[in-house]
Design a protein around this motif. Structure first.
Motif, PDB file in Angstrom:
ATOM      1  N   THR A   5       0.831  -1.208   0.000  1.00 48.27           N
ATOM      2  CA  THR A   5       0.000   0.000   0.000  1.00 48.27           C
ATOM      3  C   THR A   5       0.861   1.251   0.000  1.00 48.27           C
ATOM      4  O   THR A   5       0.581   2.216  -0.725  1.00 48.27           O
ATOM      5  N   GLN A   6       1.913   1.251   0.801  1.00 52.74           N
ATOM      6  CA  GLN A   6       2.808   2.402   0.836  1.00 52.74           C
ATOM      7  C   GLN A   6       3.413   2.670  -0.539  1.00 52.74           C
ATOM      8  O   GLN A   6       3.440   3.814  -1.013  1.00 52.74           O
ATOM      9  N   ASN A   7       3.886   1.603  -1.182  1.00 54.87           N
ATOM     10  CA  ASN A   7       4.510   1.763  -2.492  1.00 54.87           C
ATOM     11  C   ASN A   7       3.498   2.255  -3.533  1.00 54.87           C
ATOM     12  O   ASN A   7       3.816   3.104  -4.380  1.00 54.87           O
ATOM     13  N   LEU A   8       2.283   1.723  -3.466  1.00 57.14           N
ATOM     14  CA  LEU A   8       1.252   2.113  -4.426  1.00 57.14           C
ATOM     15  C   LEU A   8       0.864   3.577  -4.255  1.00 57.14           C
ATOM     16  O   LEU A   8       0.656   4.303  -5.236  1.00 57.14           O
ATOM     17  N   ILE A   9       0.784   4.022  -3.018  1.00 52.77           N
ATOM     18  CA  ILE A   9       0.458   5.423  -2.761  1.00 52.77           C
ATOM     19  C   ILE A   9       1.547   6.333  -3.324  1.00 52.77           C
ATOM     20  O   ILE A   9       1.258   7.367  -3.946  1.00 52.77           O
ATOM     21  N   LEU A  10       2.800   5.962  -3.127  1.00 50.66           N
ATOM     22  CA  LEU A  10       3.906   6.755  -3.670  1.00 50.66           C
ATOM     23  C   LEU A  10       3.843   6.813  -5.196  1.00 50.66           C
ATOM     24  O   LEU A  10       4.061   7.871  -5.798  1.00 50.66           O
ATOM     25  N   VAL A  11       3.534   5.682  -5.837  1.00 49.09           N
ATOM     26  CA  VAL A  11       3.469   5.643  -7.298  1.00 49.09           C
ATOM     27  C   VAL A  11       2.363   6.559  -7.816  1.00 49.09           C
ATOM     28  O   VAL A  11       2.578   7.374  -8.719  1.00 49.09           O
ATOM     29  N   PHE A  12       1.164   6.431  -7.249  1.00 47.71           N
ATOM     30  CA  PHE A  12       0.048   7.265  -7.709  1.00 47.71           C
ATOM     31  C   PHE A  12       0.292   8.746  -7.420  1.00 47.71           C
ATOM     32  O   PHE A  12      -0.057   9.611  -8.238  1.00 47.71           O
ATOM     33  N   LEU A  13       0.874   9.035  -6.268  1.00 48.08           N
ATOM     34  CA  LEU A  13       1.157  10.431  -5.930  1.00 48.08           C
ATOM     35  C   LEU A  13       2.158  11.019  -6.912  1.00 48.08           C
ATOM     36  O   LEU A  13       1.970  12.133  -7.426  1.00 48.08           O
ATOM     37  N   LEU A  80      -5.090   7.757  -0.968  1.00 49.84           N
ATOM     38  CA  LEU A  80      -5.001   7.810  -2.426  1.00 49.84           C
ATOM     39  C   LEU A  80      -6.026   8.759  -3.039  1.00 49.84           C
ATOM     40  O   LEU A  80      -5.875   9.162  -4.190  1.00 49.84           O
ATOM     41  N   ALA A  81      -7.076   9.092  -2.292  1.00 43.65           N
ATOM     42  CA  ALA A  81      -8.183   9.870  -2.859  1.00 43.65           C
ATOM     43  C   ALA A  81      -7.736  11.186  -3.488  1.00 43.65           C
ATOM     44  O   ALA A  81      -8.113  11.480  -4.636  1.00 43.65           O
ATOM     45  N   PRO A  82      -6.933  12.045  -2.799  1.00 47.07           N
ATOM     46  CA  PRO A  82      -6.537  13.302  -3.441  1.00 47.07           C
ATOM     47  C   PRO A  82      -5.753  13.096  -4.730  1.00 47.07           C
ATOM     48  O   PRO A  82      -5.979  13.803  -5.713  1.00 47.07           O
ATOM     49  N   ALA A  83      -4.854  12.120  -4.728  1.00 47.23           N
ATOM     50  CA  ALA A  83      -4.061  11.868  -5.935  1.00 47.23           C
ATOM     51  C   ALA A  83      -4.938  11.384  -7.078  1.00 47.23           C
ATOM     52  O   ALA A  83      -4.773  11.794  -8.235  1.00 47.23           O
ATOM     53  N   LEU A  84      -5.902  10.508  -6.781  1.00 48.51           N
ATOM     54  CA  LEU A  84      -6.780   9.994  -7.824  1.00 48.51           C
ATOM     55  C   LEU A  84      -7.695  11.079  -8.379  1.00 48.51           C
ATOM     56  O   LEU A  84      -7.980  11.107  -9.582  1.00 48.51           O
ATOM     57  N   LEU A  89      -9.813  13.573 -12.445  1.00 50.08           N
ATOM     58  CA  LEU A  89     -10.886  14.562 -12.521  1.00 50.08           C
ATOM     59  C   LEU A  89     -10.387  15.975 -12.793  1.00 50.08           C
ATOM     60  O   LEU A  89     -11.081  16.773 -13.416  1.00 50.08           O
ATOM     61  N   ALA A  90      -9.197  16.322 -12.315  1.00 50.81           N
ATOM     62  CA  ALA A  90      -8.597  17.645 -12.522  1.00 50.81           C
ATOM     63  C   ALA A  90      -9.572  18.767 -12.172  1.00 50.81           C
ATOM     64  O   ALA A  90     -10.168  19.382 -13.054  1.00 50.81           O
ATOM     65  N   PRO A  91      -9.779  19.051 -10.883  1.00 51.89           N
ATOM     66  CA  PRO A  91     -10.696  20.123 -10.485  1.00 51.89           C
ATOM     67  C   PRO A  91     -10.341  21.442 -11.171  1.00 51.89           C
ATOM     68  O   PRO A  91      -9.164  21.738 -11.384  1.00 51.89           O
ATOM     69  N   PRO A  92     -11.345  22.235 -11.542  1.00 51.89           N
ATOM     70  CA  PRO A  92     -11.073  23.489 -12.255  1.00 51.89           C
ATOM     71  C   PRO A  92     -10.455  24.533 -11.351  1.00 51.89           C
ATOM     72  O   PRO A  92     -10.479  24.427 -10.116  1.00 51.89           O
TER      73      PRO A  92
END
Length: 239
Positions: A5-13, A80-84, A89-92
């Motif tokens: 999980t730690q590694n996956l979070i780093l990758v997505f971030l 992971l939510a903020p990174a995803l 979605l790329a908020p305006p």
């Protein structure tokens, strides 16, 4: 939190930061000058994730140890939510319709003000909102006196029925966003009140001398001579 999980979070971030920087959407959230630092940060995060993954593979996989306590596996995934959101979605950017209650006061860098550079002698120069505010508050040379200028922004209705020309100012990032505005006076603003909230305008006029006072957060009056609808700029923030 497991090693996977730690590694996956780093990758997505790292991917989220790198993507938004390379496609230019990062300017919706931070100043353009921070772009190079974001790229370096994203690369460092991805290298850390890669190093951790390689290290776990060479060690023969991750070995979990039971410490006798029950752990929730849901909370780490929320990281992971903020990174995803940024990745997919790329908020305006903030702008017309955004609730930004804080209003900025133009800085005064020298006690008693200072002489600003003169405006171009010919034509009607277009100035940034923050430039107008700083000159109206601090300029001892009177470069705005009896001078027609143009300013770009969106309409913000006032409680007294009038209209302000506004633009979002960010100091560092969108979290510290503030509203900058000019009080529009005189005829010609009726179309601004009836147009949609997302409409941008180029307003031409003359700053009323002495109208920027401390009681009104150093917001000057602009006596309007012309109003022209225009497209929103690619970067809607002021700096």
């Amino acid at each position: 939190m497991s090693r996977e999980t730690q590694n996956l979070i780093l990758v997505f971030l790292g991917i989220a930061v790198l993507k938004t920087t390379l496609d230019g959407t990062y300017v919706r959230y931070v100043k353009p000058g921070l772009g190079p630092y974001l790229i370096v940060s994203a690369v460092v995060v991805l290298l850390l994730a890669a190093a951790a993954i390689v290290s776990d593979i060479r060690a023969g996989g991750v070995h979990e140890h039971d410490d006798g306590h029950a752990h929730s596996h849901r909370m780490p995934w929320l990281l992971l939510a903020p990174a995803l959101v940024v990745l997919f979605l790329a908020p305006p950017a903030l702008g017309p319709g955004s609730f930004v209650q804080r209003q900025t006061e133009p800085p005064i860098t020298v006690a008693g003000g200072r002489a600003f550079p003169p405006l171009p002698a010919d034509g009607t120069p277009e100035l940034t909102m923050i430039d107008v505010l700083q000159r109206a508050r601090s300029d001892t040379a009177g470069t705005l006196d009896d001078r027609e200028i143009a300013v770009r922004g969106y309409a913000m209705p006032r409680e007294d029925g009038g209209v302000d020309l506004a633009r979002i100012l960010i100091i560092c990032c969108a979290a510290d966003a503030r509203t900058t505005r000019l009080h529009l006076v005189g005829p010609g603003t009726e179309s601004m009140r009836s147009a949609g909230a997302d409409q941008w305008w180029i307003v031409t006029g003359v700053v009323v001398s002495g109208s920027a006072t401390e009681d009104d957060r150093w917001t000057p009056d602009l006596r309007v001579t012309a109003v022209t609808p225009t497209e929103a700029p690619s970067n809607t923030y002021s700096y």
